[in-house]
Design a protein around this motif. Sequence first.
Motif, PDB file in Angstrom:
ATOM      1  N   ILE A 220       0.854  -1.007   0.053  1.00  0.00           N
ATOM      2  CA  ILE A 220      -0.163   0.004   0.114  1.00  0.00           C
ATOM      3  C   ILE A 220       0.592   1.356  -0.078  1.00  0.00           C
ATOM      4  N   TYR A 221       1.957   1.293   0.759  1.00  0.00           N
ATOM      5  CA  TYR A 221       2.903   2.205   0.949  1.00  0.00           C
ATOM      6  C   TYR A 221       4.200   2.073   0.084  1.00  0.00           C
ATOM      7  N   PRO A 222       4.399   2.662  -1.092  1.00  0.00           N
ATOM      8  CA  PRO A 222       5.413   2.519  -1.787  1.00  0.00           C
ATOM      9  C   PRO A 222       6.835   2.778  -1.174  1.00  0.00           C
ATOM     10  N   PRO A 223       7.860   2.290  -1.222  1.00  0.00           N
ATOM     11  CA  PRO A 223       9.161   2.428  -0.621  1.00  0.00           C
ATOM     12  C   PRO A 223       9.729   3.708  -1.059  1.00  0.00           C
ATOM     13  N   ALA A 224      10.475   4.519   0.136  1.00  0.00           N
ATOM     14  CA  ALA A 224      11.257   5.674  -0.478  1.00  0.00           C
ATOM     15  C   ALA A 224      12.218   5.394  -1.521  1.00  0.00           C
ATOM     16  N   ALA A 225      12.317   6.268  -2.374  1.00  0.00           N
ATOM     17  CA  ALA A 225      13.051   6.362  -3.766  1.00  0.00           C
ATOM     18  C   ALA A 225      14.465   6.579  -3.456  1.00  0.00           C
ATOM     19  N   HIS A 226      14.606   7.246  -2.310  1.00  0.00           N
ATOM     20  CA  HIS A 226      16.227   7.936  -2.056  1.00  0.00           C
ATOM     21  C   HIS A 226      16.538   7.952  -0.479  1.00  0.00           C
ATOM     22  N   GLU A 227      17.681   7.966  -0.077  1.00  0.00           N
ATOM     23  CA  GLU A 227      18.088   7.891   1.223  1.00  0.00           C
ATOM     24  C   GLU A 227      18.189   9.307   1.733  1.00  0.00           C
ATOM     25  N   GLN A 228      17.712   9.255   3.065  1.00  0.00           N
ATOM     26  CA  GLN A 228      17.844  10.758   3.559  1.00  0.00           C
ATOM     27  C   GLN A 228      19.251  11.250   3.958  1.00  0.00           C
ATOM     28  N   LYS A 229      19.236  12.499   4.044  1.00  0.00           N
ATOM     29  CA  LYS A 229      20.633  13.145   4.129  1.00  0.00           C
ATOM     30  C   LYS A 229      20.432  14.067   5.694  1.00  0.00           C
ATOM     31  N   PRO A 230      20.713  13.541   6.699  1.00  0.00           N
ATOM     32  CA  PRO A 230      20.233  14.134   7.758  1.00  0.00           C
ATOM     33  C   PRO A 230      21.088  15.418   8.324  1.00  0.00           C
ATOM     34  N   ASP A 231      22.350  15.480   7.360  1.00  0.00           N
ATOM     35  CA  ASP A 231      23.116  16.699   7.655  1.00  0.00           C
ATOM     36  C   ASP A 231      22.770  17.839   6.655  1.00  0.00           C
ATOM     37  N   ALA A 232      21.843  17.672   5.849  1.00  0.00           N
ATOM     38  CA  ALA A 232      21.421  18.611   4.946  1.00  0.00           C
ATOM     39  C   ALA A 232      20.790  19.924   5.507  1.00  0.00           C
ATOM     40  N   THR A 233      21.155  20.867   5.065  1.00  0.00           N
ATOM     41  CA  THR A 233      20.421  22.267   5.447  1.00  0.00           C
ATOM     42  C   THR A 233      18.942  22.278   5.405  1.00  0.00           C
ATOM     43  N   PRO A 234      18.373  22.628   6.588  1.00  0.00           N
ATOM     44  CA  PRO A 234      16.841  22.537   6.454  1.00  0.00           C
ATOM     45  C   PRO A 234      16.322  23.556   5.659  1.00  0.00           C
ATOM     46  N   VAL A 235      15.314  23.283   4.600  1.00  0.00           N
ATOM     47  CA  VAL A 235      14.671  24.180   3.964  1.00  0.00           C
ATOM     48  C   VAL A 235      13.596  25.114   4.672  1.00  0.00           C
ATOM     49  N   LEU A 236      13.245  24.522   5.671  1.00  0.00           N
ATOM     50  CA  LEU A 236      12.387  25.409   6.626  1.00  0.00           C
ATOM     51  C   LEU A 236      12.613  25.121   8.091  1.00  0.00           C
ATOM     52  N   SER A 237      12.836  26.153   8.953  1.00  0.00           N
ATOM     53  CA  SER A 237      13.004  25.916  10.263  1.00  0.00           C
ATOM     54  C   SER A 237      11.751  26.684  11.027  1.00  0.00           C
ATOM     55  N   VAL A 238      11.139  26.232  12.182  1.00  0.00           N
ATOM     56  CA  VAL A 238      10.343  26.925  12.906  1.00  0.00           C
ATOM     57  C   VAL A 238      10.603  26.937  14.352  1.00  0.00           C
TER      58      VAL A 238
ATOM     59  N   SER B   7       8.279  23.991  17.632  1.00  0.00           N
ATOM     60  CA  SER B   7       9.589  24.142  16.885  1.00  0.00           C
ATOM     61  C   SER B   7       9.939  22.636  16.137  1.00  0.00           C
ATOM     62  N   PHE B   8      10.456  22.846  14.875  1.00  0.00           N
ATOM     63  CA  PHE B   8      10.756  21.923  13.948  1.00  0.00           C
ATOM     64  C   PHE B   8      11.463  22.404  12.864  1.00  0.00           C
ATOM     65  N   ASP B   9      12.081  21.214  12.145  1.00  0.00           N
ATOM     66  CA  ASP B   9      12.772  21.684  11.181  1.00  0.00           C
ATOM     67  C   ASP B   9      12.325  20.374   9.889  1.00  0.00           C
ATOM     68  N   ILE B  10      12.643  21.023   8.719  1.00  0.00           N
ATOM     69  CA  ILE B  10      12.095  20.125   7.735  1.00  0.00           C
ATOM     70  C   ILE B  10      13.398  20.146   6.523  1.00  0.00           C
ATOM     71  N   ARG B  11      14.060  19.056   5.899  1.00  0.00           N
ATOM     72  CA  ARG B  11      14.967  19.224   4.985  1.00  0.00           C
ATOM     73  C   ARG B  11      14.686  18.744   3.572  1.00  0.00           C
ATOM     74  N   PRO B  12      15.120  19.226   2.435  1.00  0.00           N
ATOM     75  CA  PRO B  12      14.532  18.839   1.229  1.00  0.00           C
ATOM     76  C   PRO B  12      14.580  17.431   0.937  1.00  0.00           C
ATOM     77  N   GLY B  13      13.537  16.948   0.360  1.00  0.00           N
ATOM     78  CA  GLY B  13      13.346  15.375   0.047  1.00  0.00           C
ATOM     79  C   GLY B  13      12.844  14.558   1.259  1.00  0.00           C
ATOM     80  N   GLU B  14      12.352  15.287   2.508  1.00  0.00           N
ATOM     81  CA  GLU B  14      12.059  14.478   3.752  1.00  0.00           C
ATOM     82  C   GLU B  14      10.478  14.603   3.813  1.00  0.00           C
ATOM     83  N   ILE B  15       9.966  13.645   4.202  1.00  0.00           N
ATOM     84  CA  ILE B  15       8.522  13.583   4.578  1.00  0.00           C
ATOM     85  C   ILE B  15       8.369  13.763   6.138  1.00  0.00           C
TER      86      ILE B  15
END
Length: 503
Positions: free
Chosen positions: A249-267, A280-288
């Motif tokens: 039902i849930y397709p697998p992720a097509a790429h690996e996460q980069k935890p050191d990537a600069t957040p695109v949005l920080s709250v 407070s949270f942040d989210i990086r490019p390509g992250e769900i």
Amino acid sequence: MFGSTSDTILEIDNVTKSFGQVAALKGMRLKVRRGRVHTLLGENGAGKSTLMKILAGVHEATSGEIALDGRPYQPRNPQDAAALGLAIVFQELSLCSNLTVAENILATREPRRFGFINDKELVVRARAIVADLGLPIDVSEKVGNLSIAQRQLVEIAKGLSHEAKVVILDEPTSSLSDSEAEILFDIIARLKSRGVAVIYISHRMEEIMRLSDDITVIRDGEYVSTHDRDDVTIETLIALMVGRRMDEIYPPAAHEQKPDATPVLSVDDLTRDGEFENISFDIRPGEILGFFGLVGSGRSEVMNALFGMRAATGTVRFEGQPVRFRSPAEAIARGIGFVTENRKEEGLVLSHSVGWNISMAALSDFTGPLGFTRSRAERTAAAQEVGRLAIKTHSLDTPSGSLSGGNQQKIVLAKWLLTRPKVLILDEPTRGVDVGAKFEIYKIIRQLAAEGTAILLISSELPEVLGMSDRVVVMHEGVIGATLSGAELNPETIMAHATGFKS
């Protein structure tokens, strides 16, 4: 005419319905028995809503026969259907926001005295109905002040406010919390004990397997099969419904996460008095990044503030720069899209065409130097999104309001995909969407993430959050209870934080 038996309350035989050259139903048949829950299962666009509208007197069948309690049944309108013993609760809310709960529940059936509406008696009757159903609602409150979940409960009370032999419930739990859904399930049990037949429409498979006695599958406007609930599995039903097997039902992720990537949005410390605080949270490019919480946790309110729909204090950084969006237009201009949970009132202009709705948020991309719209480019782009999301529509000129709920949701998603957002907020993106359409939407979400789009996924469906998210922010009563990842992403841990349970 019909080979009905004493326990059959509703029988449909060879019913067809055409809208111009389009056949919505072809030779449909159904037999519903007293005191049982009969689920009607099919993808969006399969014909479920058309059949229900025929039963409710909204549409007239092109051909075929229907019998209710052994007598020919041909309602001229919804009031006629109600008088004959059929009640329906539609998926799309039909409430008047400027009226009270009591006025909505008893609309067209208000008690009168000397020719005028008796407001006191109106409230008394509405309170009795709400109390009998066990609904936590103040009947004197204006519907416009209620949450989507509370409005859904009012819609249910309205539909069940008169005696019925058959009750149709169309996606009744689509916006209800677990506790509110339990209230509805108790109501259904009482209806069954009284001999009332319930036709149930839902895309939540676990819910279907819990409630159903009988399950009928339809596909592309045609009858497929009917089964006793104990004789089928969820996997079998999905294969019958979509005409193919879905191992995942849930397709697998097509790429690996980069935890050191600069957040695109920080709250940081986002706060709005009375709704949420210190978010407070942040989210990086390509992250769900999933957001989970029970009704009233403040998830949607936070997203509305981020999108410039509500004022809030705190710090928001977009691509490293401090921002404060004073309107949705400013958020869109910077690269943020928002698929709202309420597509009917906030996501679409239902009277406008499919093509117009898809391109409306990106019109500036199709405007020439003299201010004229490049119509050919606009239609080409809209057509590409229709194909990409497999939107079932006769043409780009078809009014969006004439499509099924699931296809309307896809139009909302297509609208924002056309803006090529860097951050996409998805608030209940699969609400009221069938399993097949969900899988298609999940694939699009995965594809966007693989392309670098940051996804904020807000959902009240725990399996969806677990199946799609890289990390999950859990909210409880307006604050963040936890941000979870890895081995912590399990139902028990998430629900413990969502309910405020402290071990």
